[in-house]
Structures are given as C-alpha cells and as structure tokens.
Scaffold this motif. Structure first.
Motif, PDB file in Angstrom:
ATOM      1  N   LEU A  80       0.885  -1.178   0.032  1.00 47.67           N
ATOM      2  CA  LEU A  80       0.028  -0.056  -0.134  1.00 47.67           C
ATOM      3  C   LEU A  80       0.663   1.121  -0.123  1.00 47.67           C
ATOM      4  O   LEU A  80       1.915   1.245   0.605  1.00 47.67           O
ATOM      5  N   ARG A  81       0.533   2.351  -0.898  1.00 48.43           N
ATOM      6  CA  ARG A  81       1.290   3.678  -0.726  1.00 48.43           C
ATOM      7  C   ARG A  81       0.223   4.422  -0.107  1.00 48.43           C
ATOM      8  O   ARG A  81      -0.824   4.749  -0.511  1.00 48.43           O
ATOM      9  N   ILE A  82       0.523   5.138   0.954  1.00 48.91           N
ATOM     10  CA  ILE A  82      -0.308   6.181   1.722  1.00 48.91           C
ATOM     11  C   ILE A  82       0.465   7.581   1.806  1.00 48.91           C
ATOM     12  O   ILE A  82       1.404   7.681   2.325  1.00 48.91           O
ATOM     13  N   LYS A 139       4.005  -3.290   3.437  1.00 50.27           N
ATOM     14  CA  LYS A 139       3.834  -4.308   2.900  1.00 50.27           C
ATOM     15  C   LYS A 139       3.013  -5.234   3.583  1.00 50.27           C
ATOM     16  O   LYS A 139       3.602  -5.597   4.880  1.00 50.27           O
ATOM     17  N   LEU A 140       1.944  -5.878   3.348  1.00 52.47           N
ATOM     18  CA  LEU A 140       1.248  -6.644   4.034  1.00 52.47           C
ATOM     19  C   LEU A 140       1.509  -7.986   3.613  1.00 52.47           C
ATOM     20  O   LEU A 140       1.930  -8.529   2.454  1.00 52.47           O
ATOM     21  N   ARG A 142      -0.672 -10.615   3.345  1.00 53.36           N
ATOM     22  CA  ARG A 142      -1.692 -11.273   2.690  1.00 53.36           C
ATOM     23  C   ARG A 142      -2.286 -10.064   1.812  1.00 53.36           C
ATOM     24  O   ARG A 142      -2.668  -8.991   2.330  1.00 53.36           O
ATOM     25  N   PHE A 143      -2.512 -10.602   0.604  1.00 51.40           N
ATOM     26  CA  PHE A 143      -3.133  -9.593  -0.465  1.00 51.40           C
ATOM     27  C   PHE A 143      -4.684  -9.560  -0.144  1.00 51.40           C
ATOM     28  O   PHE A 143      -5.111  -8.175  -0.320  1.00 51.40           O
ATOM     29  N   SER A 144      -5.341 -10.329   0.568  1.00 53.92           N
ATOM     30  CA  SER A 144      -6.911 -10.259   0.962  1.00 53.92           C
ATOM     31  C   SER A 144      -6.988  -8.895   1.817  1.00 53.92           C
ATOM     32  O   SER A 144      -7.727  -8.015   1.955  1.00 53.92           O
ATOM     33  N   ILE A 145      -5.873  -8.760   2.708  1.00 56.79           N
ATOM     34  CA  ILE A 145      -5.866  -7.670   3.647  1.00 56.79           C
ATOM     35  C   ILE A 145      -5.747  -6.349   3.061  1.00 56.79           C
ATOM     36  O   ILE A 145      -6.644  -5.245   3.252  1.00 56.79           O
ATOM     37  N   LYS A 146      -4.899  -6.374   2.031  1.00 61.22           N
ATOM     38  CA  LYS A 146      -4.749  -5.060   1.282  1.00 61.22           C
ATOM     39  C   LYS A 146      -5.930  -4.475   0.550  1.00 61.22           C
ATOM     40  O   LYS A 146      -6.375  -3.657   0.391  1.00 61.22           O
ATOM     41  N   LYS A 147      -6.587  -5.570  -0.259  1.00 65.65           N
ATOM     42  CA  LYS A 147      -7.739  -5.166  -0.631  1.00 65.65           C
ATOM     43  C   LYS A 147      -8.936  -4.806   0.127  1.00 65.65           C
ATOM     44  O   LYS A 147      -9.581  -3.797  -0.216  1.00 65.65           O
ATOM     45  N   LEU A 148      -8.934  -5.432   1.445  1.00 70.17           N
ATOM     46  CA  LEU A 148      -9.680  -4.975   2.271  1.00 70.17           C
ATOM     47  C   LEU A 148      -9.589  -3.634   2.849  1.00 70.17           C
ATOM     48  O   LEU A 148     -10.678  -2.796   2.913  1.00 70.17           O
ATOM     49  N   PRO A 170      -2.576   1.591  -4.423  1.00 69.53           N
ATOM     50  CA  PRO A 170      -1.782   0.348  -4.538  1.00 69.53           C
ATOM     51  C   PRO A 170      -0.583   0.948  -4.907  1.00 69.53           C
ATOM     52  O   PRO A 170      -0.241   1.964  -5.507  1.00 69.53           O
ATOM     53  N   ASP A 171       0.709   0.178  -4.599  1.00 67.76           N
ATOM     54  CA  ASP A 171       1.938   0.587  -4.729  1.00 67.76           C
ATOM     55  C   ASP A 171       2.469  -0.026  -6.342  1.00 67.76           C
ATOM     56  O   ASP A 171       2.621  -1.138  -6.459  1.00 67.76           O
ATOM     57  N   LEU A 172       2.193   0.972  -7.245  1.00 70.52           N
ATOM     58  CA  LEU A 172       2.562   0.393  -8.527  1.00 70.52           C
ATOM     59  C   LEU A 172       3.900   1.092  -9.076  1.00 70.52           C
ATOM     60  O   LEU A 172       4.243   2.269  -8.855  1.00 70.52           O
TER      61      LEU A 172
END
Length: 234
Positions: A80-82, A139-140, A142-148, A170-172
């Motif tokens: 994630l980028r915050i 960086k998480l 689990r991908f599911s947590i990122k989506k959540l 999202p970190d792209l």
C-alpha cells in the motif's frame, strides 16, 4: 629521312612503353577496385547482420523490460502507498505505528490482524519543513488484507488524520502508472482498470477489454459515431 624515321620509331617505341605502363596501371586500379568492391560487399553483409542483431536485441530488451516491470509489480502486489502523514509521526517505528493507526483510521473491527511485514517512507531525501511529506510504503503479508484496506478507504471516502487529508493507493511502478494514465478515457463512460494495464469499458450492458490506448480510442471513436447516428450522447 633516315633520321626522321629513327625519331618516329623511337617515339613509337616510347609511346608503346607508355601504353604498356598505362595498361599495367589500369590493371592495378582494376584490381584495387575489385578489392574495394569485395570489402564493401563484406561491409554491407556485416552491417546487415549488425542491424538484424540490433533489432533482435532491441526486441529482447523490450521483452525483458516488460518482464522486469511485471516482476516489480508482482513483488509490490501486497503493498500500500499512503500519502498525507507528516514526517516523523511514526517516531522511528513505522510498523508499530501502522499496526495501531490503520484499524482506527479505516474503522476496522476490533481485533483485526493486519500482519504488516514492514513499513517505511519512500526512498527519497527527507523534505524540508513545509514541503510535502514522503509517502509511506506498507507491505502486508496477505493480499486479501490489502484489498480490504483499499476497499475500506474507498467506502469511507475522504479520510483525515490530525487535520491532514490521507490518501490510499496500490503501490505500482512508474511504468505501470504511466500505462494506466494513458488508458483513462475522456468520455463519460463506466470504466475500470485492472492489473497489469487492462481497460474495461461497459456500454449498454456489454463490457469490452483493451490493453492499449489505441484500441480504446478506436472503440470510443466508433461508439461516438454510432451514438451521433442514433441521436444518443455517450
């Protein structure tokens, strides 16, 4: 008369000698021209081979660049980028800070386990006071947590923390961001962007997918013409 004949014979002999020398010279020039032509032919062959190799290498580099960019984005899949948090707010322990702050900021149920692997500021020089703070990269596991978390941020709309506007992304990679930016349509049509850079446009219940800006432009152009013909405006 005999003297004249002798002079004529001597001149003829001299002329013959000169002609022979010229012939030898021409033969030497012809030989050199043949050698030069052979070298030029070899050079043309080597140049053609070099151009073919350059074309092949350019294609290979492009493929490798695409694969590298794909691997970079896959490596950041759970990131994630915050943006918006002031410098130093993490007090030297960004992972601990985010474990406490994220659930409260995004109104997650008590006991939500984020499983943050690591967190840090973007790798840029620390800004001077008054300048925009560096974004956080998280960086998480689990991908599911990122989506959540992304969905929670989207559902909540505007987010603030200590009177600072907070943004989640999202970190792209920059290359992927540029590709997505090119695919953004100008028309007021429902669309979505999917990994890695696929534009999906839905019109009258039908969804079309595009991987290049050119394909999307042709579709939108054709759609505009058909709408004008039918009296509709897309």
């Amino acid at each position: 008369i005999s003297e004249d004949i002798k002079m004529i014979l001597a001149s003829s002999k001299h002329i013959s000698t000169v002609i022979v020398e010229i012939k030898h010279g021409n033969k030497d020039i012809l030989s050199r021209l043949t050698t030069i032509e052979s070298h030029l032919s070899d050079s043309d062959g080597r140049l053609a081979a070099a151009e073919a190799q350059i074309t092949s290498l350019t294609s290979t580099v492009a493929v490798l660049h695409e694969r590298l960019n794909d691997q970079e984005n896959r490596a950041c899949r759970n990131n994630l980028r915050i943006l918006g948090f002031t410098e130093g707010v993490e007090q030297g322990n960004p992972t601990c800070f985010w474990e406490k702050t994220l659930p409260a900021l995004l109104k997650q149920p008590e006991g939500t386990v984020l499983s943050i692997e690591w967190a840090h500021r973007s790798l840029a020089p620390r800004p001077a006071p008054g300048q925009r703070p560096r974004p956080f990269i998280i960086k998480l596991l689990r991908f599911s947590i990122k989506k959540l978390l992304l969905k929670s941020a989207q559902d909540l709309g505007s987010l603030e923390w200590e009177r600072h506007k907070i943004l989640f992304f999202p970190d792209l990679s920059k290359a992927l961001q540029d590709r997505r930016r090119l695919l953004l349509p100008e028309k007021n049509i429902k669309y979505g962007l999917f990994y890695p850079a696929i534009l999906k446009i839905t019109w009258k219940g039908e969804t079309s997918s595009f991987t290049t800006a050119e394909e999307a432009e042709k579709f939108v152009s054709a759609l505009s013409h058909s709408c004008r013909g039918g009296g509709e405006e897309p």
